[in-house]
Design a protein around this motif. Structure first.
Motif, short mmCIF file in Angstrom:
data_model
loop_
_atom_site.label_atom_id
_atom_site.label_comp_id
_atom_site.label_asym_id
_atom_site.label_seq_id
_atom_site.Cartn_x
_atom_site.Cartn_y
_atom_site.Cartn_z
N ALA A 254 1.04 -1.26 0.06
CA ALA A 254 -0.08 -0.06 0.01
C ALA A 254 0.99 1.13 -0.09
N PHE A 255 0.54 2.24 -1.00
CA PHE A 255 1.41 3.21 -0.93
C PHE A 255 0.65 4.63 -1.57
N GLY A 256 1.27 5.53 -1.33
CA GLY A 256 0.64 6.94 -2.02
C GLY A 256 -0.67 7.41 -1.51
N GLU B 201 -1.19 1.69 12.19
CA GLU B 201 -1.16 0.93 13.52
C GLU B 201 -2.74 0.67 13.61
N SER B 202 -3.84 1.65 13.54
CA SER B 202 -5.17 1.53 13.98
C SER B 202 -5.63 0.42 13.04
N LEU B 203 -5.13 -0.09 12.02
CA LEU B 203 -5.63 -1.07 10.98
C LEU B 203 -4.94 -2.29 11.40
N GLY B 204 -4.25 -2.45 12.45
CA GLY B 204 -3.55 -3.79 12.72
C GLY B 204 -2.27 -3.96 12.14
N PHE B 205 -1.73 -3.19 11.59
CA PHE B 205 -0.16 -3.34 11.08
C PHE B 205 0.71 -3.49 12.15
N ILE B 206 1.88 -4.36 11.98
CA ILE B 206 2.89 -4.57 12.82
C ILE B 206 4.11 -3.65 12.48
N LEU C 278 -6.72 -12.81 -1.82
CA LEU C 278 -5.38 -12.76 -2.75
C LEU C 278 -4.19 -12.64 -2.28
N VAL C 279 -4.16 -12.11 -0.87
CA VAL C 279 -2.57 -12.08 -0.46
C VAL C 279 -2.82 -12.65 0.89
N ASP C 280 -1.36 -12.93 1.28
CA ASP C 280 -1.20 -13.25 2.40
C ASP C 280 -0.48 -12.08 3.34
N LYS D 211 -8.75 0.36 4.65
CA LYS D 211 -9.55 -0.74 4.89
C LYS D 211 -10.51 -1.43 4.04
N LEU D 212 -11.23 -0.55 3.05
CA LEU D 212 -11.73 -1.28 2.10
C LEU D 212 -10.87 -2.23 1.20
N VAL D 213 -9.82 -1.77 0.84
CA VAL D 213 -8.84 -2.68 -0.39
C VAL D 213 -8.21 -3.68 0.85
N LEU D 214 -7.84 -3.39 2.12
CA LEU D 214 -7.47 -4.51 2.82
C LEU D 214 -8.19 -5.54 3.19
N ASP D 215 -9.51 -5.46 3.18
CA ASP D 215 -10.57 -6.39 3.63
C ASP D 215 -10.74 -7.18 2.47
#
Length: 398
Positions: free
Chosen positions: A91-93, A143-148, A123-125, A111-115
């Motif tokens: 994810a970028f830009g 961080e709020s989206l659950g990224f480490i 499609l992705v891991d 969030k829309l694309v992530l889900d």
């Protein structure tokens, strides 16, 4: 890829509805105007500045390009690149016009694309992102989206000044279930691993005290004599036919197409690199070689790209090859991030370590980073001092 369809309407108090949707070719000029509004003319990502690249991404099934539109004006933009073969995404830009930032548009678009790509279409891991450090907002968003939090990229890109970015990733259960466990790492990488380990409950790593040909820093690393090739189409076709060998089999660089070849006169070594003159950034993508020392190749690459006015060069090495990790450190490439499950090979996923070498003065006065990223920065600076300053005094005392 299954048909893409994402759309959401947001009711904005005091304004007309905001529509989040997939970008169209007709949006291109308005998208560029948005980035110019926020960043000026200095935004370094080619897919934004180059209309042909932008058109290709908008029309390509392996990109999700979302825009937020209000009254015919593009007021938000976000891109996800998807690698279906390796089941990775980047994810970028992400950008939102100043007057619309209170509506959480960046969060909603991400969030829309992530889900969609991790759950609905599977499609992705994993999804990773690099966040800027001019302020805390991008770091708090991921961080709020659950990224480490995985580490930092010091002095990696130049917009107005050299910028440090943060590395962060979202892992599905599948990404971690298929991960090869028990990385074998040199002790200098252990602090980075521990910071990540505490976030996602990984097993202890195996430490290796391996020494290599140039671990004695009084011994100068010899240089390969590189010539450069920058012919875009030639590189593209040659790269497609090239299968990395030797230690290049143990490196990883997702979502980068090489646009530079460094080649020795006898053609015994070819190193494929992505570089940008605009933001003085370069990364090693792959290569072939008959040179036995990875340290020799890395030192030679560093010297060559420095002569080409690059500020930064990066290589990502798997976390199970301590000899190569030591070679990288001996060539003064400093670890700055640890990326679990980064590389997919068949049904397994492999951890990787980010190493980089910067040629400009380190200046973190304008860096705004949260919590754990400060720990990564401290560990990086500790190793940088050991390899660039303390070694000099140690050798003088001896």
């Amino acid at each position: 890829m299954a048909h893409k369809k994402i759309e959401k309407i947001i009711k904005a108090e005091g304004k007309q509805d905001i529509i989040i949707r997939l970008a169209r070719v007709a949006d291109m000029r308005r998208i560029q105007m948005l980035y110019a509004e926020v960043y000026g003319a200095a935004y370094p990502i080619p897919i934004i500045a180059d209309k042909d690249k932008m058109r290709s991404a908008i029309e390509n099934d392996e990109y999700y390009w979302l825009v937020a539109e209000c009254q015919g004006r593009v007021i938000g933009s976000l891109v996800y690149s998807v690698d279906l073969l390796y089941r990775n995404s980047k994810a970028f830009g992400a950008v939102v016009s100043q007057e619309f930032r209170k509506h959480d548009l960046a969060f909603t678009m991400m969030k829309l694309v992530l889900d969609d790509i991790t759950q609905t279409k599977d499609l992705v891991d994993l999804v990773y992102a690099t966040t800027r450090t001019a302020n805390h907002a991008p770091q708090k968003l991921t961080e709020s989206l659950g990224f480490i939090k995985l580490g930092i990229f010091p002095n990696t890109h130049k917009v107005q000044d050299n910028e440090t970015h943060c590395l962060t990733a979202y892992f599905t259960d599948r990404a971690l279930q298929r991960r090869r466990t028990t990385p074998v790492i040199i002790p200098e990488i252990a602090p980075f691993y521990e910071i990540v380990r505490r976030q996602i409950n990984l097993e202890p790593a195996q430490l290796s005290e391996v020494r290599r040909d140039y671990s004695d820093h009084k011994q100068k690393i010899p240089l390969l004599n590189f010539e450069t090739i920058t012919a875009t189409e030639f590189i593209k076709h040659r790269w497609k036919k090239t299968k990395s060998n030797s230690f290049f089999e143990n490196i990883f660089m997702p979502f980068h197409e090489p646009n530079l070849i460094l080649i020795t006169p006898d053609q015994g070594t070819e190193v494929y690199i992505t570089y940008s003159q605009k933001d003085k950034y370069s990364v090693i993508v792959g290569g072939v070689t008959n040179e036995k020392s990875f340290a020799v190749v890395l030192e030679s690459v560093a010297q060559q790209v420095s002569r080409m006015d690059m500020s930064y060069v990066e290589v990502i090495i798997d976390a199970y090859s301590p000899e190569l990790q030591r070679d990288a450190l001996d060539a003064r490439f400093i670890p700055s991030a640890y990326f679990p499950s980064a590389k997919r090979m068949e049904d397994k996923r492999y951890d990787c370590v980010v190493f980089s070498r910067t040629f400009d003065i380190l200046d973190f006065r304008n860096v705004r980073i949260i919590s754990l990223y400060k720990n990564f920065l401290n560990e990086y600076l500790k190793l940088w001092r050991e390899n660039y300053i303390e070694l000099v005094f140690d050798s003088e005392q001896k």
